[in-house]
Write a protein that holds these residues in place. Sequence first.
Motif, short mmCIF file in Angstrom:
data_model
loop_
_atom_site.label_atom_id
_atom_site.label_comp_id
_atom_site.label_asym_id
_atom_site.label_seq_id
_atom_site.Cartn_x
_atom_site.Cartn_y
_atom_site.Cartn_z
N GLY A 69 0.91 -1.36 0.00
CA GLY A 69 0.02 -0.05 0.12
C GLY A 69 0.90 1.10 0.05
N VAL A 70 2.14 1.12 0.54
CA VAL A 70 2.91 2.38 0.36
C VAL A 70 3.38 2.84 -0.98
CG1 VAL A 70 5.50 3.11 0.91
CG2 VAL A 70 4.07 1.69 2.49
N MET A 71 3.40 1.59 -2.12
CA MET A 71 3.53 2.08 -3.44
C MET A 71 2.19 2.83 -3.85
SD MET A 71 5.52 -1.28 -4.81
CE MET A 71 5.84 -0.51 -6.42
N LEU A 72 1.26 2.16 -3.74
CA LEU A 72 -0.26 2.93 -3.87
C LEU A 72 -0.26 4.19 -3.41
CD1 LEU A 72 -2.90 2.50 -5.26
CD2 LEU A 72 -3.75 1.82 -2.93
N LEU A 73 0.00 4.49 -2.22
CA LEU A 73 -0.20 5.67 -1.66
C LEU A 73 0.74 6.85 -2.55
CD1 LEU A 73 -0.53 5.28 2.23
CD2 LEU A 73 -2.36 6.07 0.77
N PRO A 124 11.16 3.09 13.40
CA PRO A 124 12.23 2.14 13.26
C PRO A 124 12.22 0.85 12.66
CG PRO A 124 11.67 2.85 15.54
CD PRO A 124 10.86 3.61 14.58
N HIS A 125 11.02 0.23 12.78
CA HIS A 125 10.77 -1.30 12.30
C HIS A 125 10.31 -1.32 11.25
CE1 HIS A 125 11.66 -2.47 16.62
NE2 HIS A 125 10.69 -1.65 17.07
N GLU A 126 9.10 -0.50 10.84
CA GLU A 126 8.81 -0.56 9.38
C GLU A 126 9.43 0.33 8.49
OE1 GLU A 126 6.87 0.62 12.23
OE2 GLU A 126 5.62 -1.16 12.60
N LEU A 257 -6.72 11.22 2.66
CA LEU A 257 -6.28 9.58 2.64
C LEU A 257 -6.94 9.09 3.91
CD1 LEU A 257 -2.59 9.81 1.51
CD2 LEU A 257 -4.48 8.96 0.33
N THR A 258 -6.97 9.96 4.75
CA THR A 258 -7.76 9.60 6.13
C THR A 258 -9.44 9.12 5.99
OG1 THR A 258 -6.05 10.55 7.35
CG2 THR A 258 -8.38 9.97 8.71
N ALA A 259 -9.94 10.00 5.35
CA ALA A 259 -11.45 9.90 4.79
C ALA A 259 -11.24 8.53 3.89
CB ALA A 259 -11.85 11.21 4.18
N ALA A 260 -10.36 8.62 2.97
CA ALA A 260 -10.80 7.25 2.20
C ALA A 260 -10.23 6.15 2.81
CB ALA A 260 -9.43 7.60 1.00
N ALA A 261 -9.49 6.08 3.79
CA ALA A 261 -9.23 4.99 4.52
C ALA A 261 -10.09 4.42 5.29
CB ALA A 261 -8.04 4.94 5.50
N GLY A 262 -11.18 5.32 5.82
CA GLY A 262 -12.28 5.18 6.65
C GLY A 262 -13.47 4.85 5.86
N LEU A 267 -8.82 -1.12 1.77
CA LEU A 267 -7.67 -0.56 1.14
C LEU A 267 -6.45 -1.09 1.92
CD1 LEU A 267 -8.85 2.96 0.23
CD2 LEU A 267 -8.22 1.04 -1.26
N PRO A 268 -5.22 -1.40 1.15
CA PRO A 268 -4.15 -1.97 1.96
C PRO A 268 -3.43 -0.92 2.50
CG PRO A 268 -3.65 -1.86 -0.29
CD PRO A 268 -5.12 -1.48 -0.03
N ILE A 269 -3.80 -0.06 3.28
CA ILE A 269 -3.12 1.27 3.97
C ILE A 269 -3.34 1.34 5.45
CG2 ILE A 269 -2.77 2.53 1.69
CD1 ILE A 269 -5.22 4.24 2.67
N THR A 270 -2.43 1.63 6.00
CA THR A 270 -2.63 2.02 7.60
C THR A 270 -2.56 3.60 7.72
OG1 THR A 270 -0.18 1.60 7.94
CG2 THR A 270 -1.57 -0.30 7.94
N HIS A 271 -2.75 3.89 9.30
CA HIS A 271 -2.69 5.18 9.51
C HIS A 271 -0.89 5.53 9.53
CE1 HIS A 271 -3.85 8.94 11.07
NE2 HIS A 271 -3.07 9.02 12.31
N ASP A 272 0.02 4.49 9.99
CA ASP A 272 1.23 5.03 9.79
C ASP A 272 1.59 5.17 8.38
OD1 ASP A 272 1.60 4.86 12.55
OD2 ASP A 272 2.45 2.76 12.46
#
Length: 326
Positions: A69-73, A124-126, A257-262, A267-272
């Motif tokens: 989803g990072v690539m999509l965003l 640091p992890h993702e 994006l926040t509205a779209a995710a809600g 969608l394969p996206i997270t808030h981070d």
Amino acid sequence: MGQFAIMVGQLVGFFIMLMVGYGCVRLRFYGQTALDGMCSLLLNVLIPLLVFSNAMAGADRAQVEANWGVMLLTAVMYALLILVFRLVAWVLRLEGSRSHVFQAALIFGNAGFIGIPIIMALWPHEGAIYVALMSIVDQTLLWTYGVWLCEPVPEPGTVASPDAAGLRVRNLLGRFVNPAFIGVMLALVLIMLGVRIPSIVLTPLRTIGGMATPMSLIYLGGLFALTKWWGVLKRYELYVGLVAKMIAFPLGLYALLTAAAGALPELPITHDMIMMITLVAGLPTMTTIAMFTARRNNMPDYAVGFVLVSTLFSLLSLTIVSAVVF
């Protein structure tokens, strides 16, 4: 609040590094020749190693599949940036090379020198996989569409010969053969094949790549001391562009994006991911835009002015965006 404090700490560090570079040149410790060497080292060695080593250090195939989803965003962000700043250039009645360089300066943010260390500090992890996946889209567009925007615009009525058209196609394909893009693709291939680089090799590569951020900011500080960049301060589009790109656009993108995710939880996206791409959207002008224009002598002072002023402005704008997002 913890992430906001990390962000502010990063920005204070960036400012100190800029001032070190400025002071070194003003004190004549080194000059333009040394800056040219630093630029070549950054583009051909340090940035490719930074992206490659960070990706290989913490990413595996499962992470790539889970975080595509990072690539999509990133693709959505660039599509909106291109659309918005073509429209802004038209509204401001900019034409020819001035319009193209203006768009390049505001579309392509400094993800390599400034974005990567911020992302790695905040996540640091993702962060390693975020950087690797974002860079695939970022570097592909920068070295194709970005380079094209920095080429001199022919005079109206000029007809390109067939040979010239063929040369442009070859040059377009050749833009993919650069160390940064090769580093990104090599890392992705190795990750997908499950190949792991031994730590005895990867650790020194990460150490070398880690030099990219301080050296790039020291380079920018030196450039600030040597370049006649202040002419850009007379350009009205500078002020409109910086506020639009570095404050209004990232905040608008975050809300969208926040509205779209809600509305579309599948969608394969997270808030981070949304917070990460919001910060990337508000980054200052990529240093390589100035290098591209200087290579063709296509308004280089104009481009350098955008790089320098936007980098200084980012100390304020990223603080504002971070305060809202975090």
